[in-house]
Write a protein that holds these residues in place. Structure first.
Motif, PDB file in Angstrom:
ATOM      1  N   UNK A   1      -6.060  -3.796 -59.108  1.00 34.90           N
ATOM      2  CA  UNK A   1      -4.950  -4.708 -59.387  1.00 34.90           C
ATOM      3  C   UNK A   1      -4.787  -5.762 -58.299  1.00 34.90           C
ATOM      4  N   UNK A   2      -5.235  -5.475 -57.093  1.00 35.01           N
ATOM      5  CA  UNK A   2      -5.231  -6.514 -56.061  1.00 35.01           C
ATOM      6  C   UNK A   2      -6.174  -7.655 -56.445  1.00 35.01           C
ATOM      7  N   UNK A   3      -7.247  -7.308 -57.136  1.00 32.58           N
ATOM      8  CA  UNK A   3      -8.209  -8.315 -57.575  1.00 32.58           C
ATOM      9  C   UNK A   3      -7.805  -8.982 -58.889  1.00 32.58           C
ATOM     10  N   UNK A   4      -6.940  -8.337 -59.653  1.00 34.33           N
ATOM     11  CA  UNK A   4      -6.621  -8.814 -61.004  1.00 34.33           C
ATOM     12  C   UNK A   4      -6.096 -10.252 -61.058  1.00 34.33           C
ATOM     13  N   UNK A   5      -5.191 -10.679 -60.164  1.00 32.94           N
ATOM     14  CA  UNK A   5      -4.748 -12.079 -60.240  1.00 32.94           C
ATOM     15  C   UNK A   5      -5.883 -13.078 -60.009  1.00 32.94           C
ATOM     16  N   UNK A   6      -6.826 -12.707 -59.144  1.00 32.78           N
ATOM     17  CA  UNK A   6      -7.978 -13.583 -58.906  1.00 32.78           C
ATOM     18  C   UNK A   6      -8.824 -13.687 -60.167  1.00 32.78           C
TER      19      UNK A   6
END
Length: 197
Positions: free
Chosen positions: A146-151
């Motif tokens: 989820x840390x990568x999800x916005x990217x």
């Protein structure tokens, strides 16, 4: 007015706790009273096995996806679709039917992202699988994915609205995993398939 109705519907659907419903239907007890105490698929897996956990996962996933699809069909507006998805997600975290004591939002969040951008969902799931496979920690996999999800959302959807909504999901999921993060740092977090919390 339609926008508000769609958001309310999203919240009410999101408030249905798949883990509690499945465990009650299968006479497995309350998942909030065992394992980690979290009403989610990972805890159901620990307590009851793969079949109940799989049904729980599917239910949590669908309750994130369906309100967003309904919003897309009704309005074709990314703002409304974002609001409906966030409402479903926060319904899972704070369900009105269960005294606002919900799960951590991973499966429901993935279901929401699926309806926002299938490609972003694919990238997020691949990240989760890679981290979970390498380290065997569901919580670590969730936080990293989820840390990568916005990217991924910005890259694959090019929508600032959906990217901002995904960032809200990320912040909430990291917050809900704060105790897991502490245990990870201390080397005390249970691995996937273990019976601990």
């Amino acid at each position: 007015m339609l926008d508000v109705i769609l958001v309310i519907i999203g919240y009410l659907i999101g408030s249905i706790s798949s883990a509690i419903v499945v465990c009650r239907a299968m006479n497995l007890g309350d998942p909030r009273q065992g394992g980690s105490g979290n009403p989610g698929a990972t805890n159901v897996l620990r307590l009851a096995g793969k079949v109940p956990a799989g049904i729980t996962l599917l239910g949590d996933w669908l309750k994130g996806t369906l309100p967003v699809l309904l919003a897309w069909l009704a309005t074709e507006d990314p703002v409304v679709a974002s609001a409906a998805g966030l409402a479903a997600f926060f319904g899972h975290l704070f369900p009105v039917y269960f005294r606002f004591q919900g799960g951590k939002g991973v499966a429901t969040g993935l279901g929401v992202i699926l309806a926002w951008s299938p490609l972003a969902l694919l990238a997020t799931v691949v990240t989760w699988l890679a981290v979970a496979g390498a380290f065997r920690y569901s919580s670590l996999a969730a936080v990293v994915a989820f840390a990568m999800a916005p990217i991924y959302m910005l890259w694959l959807s090019a929508s600032p609205v959906l990217t901002a909504a995904t960032a809200i999901l990320t912040a909430a999921i990291v917050w809900r995993h704060r105790e897991n993060i502490v245990r990870l740092a201390a080397g005390e977090e249970s691995r996937i398939g273990s019976s601990g919390s």
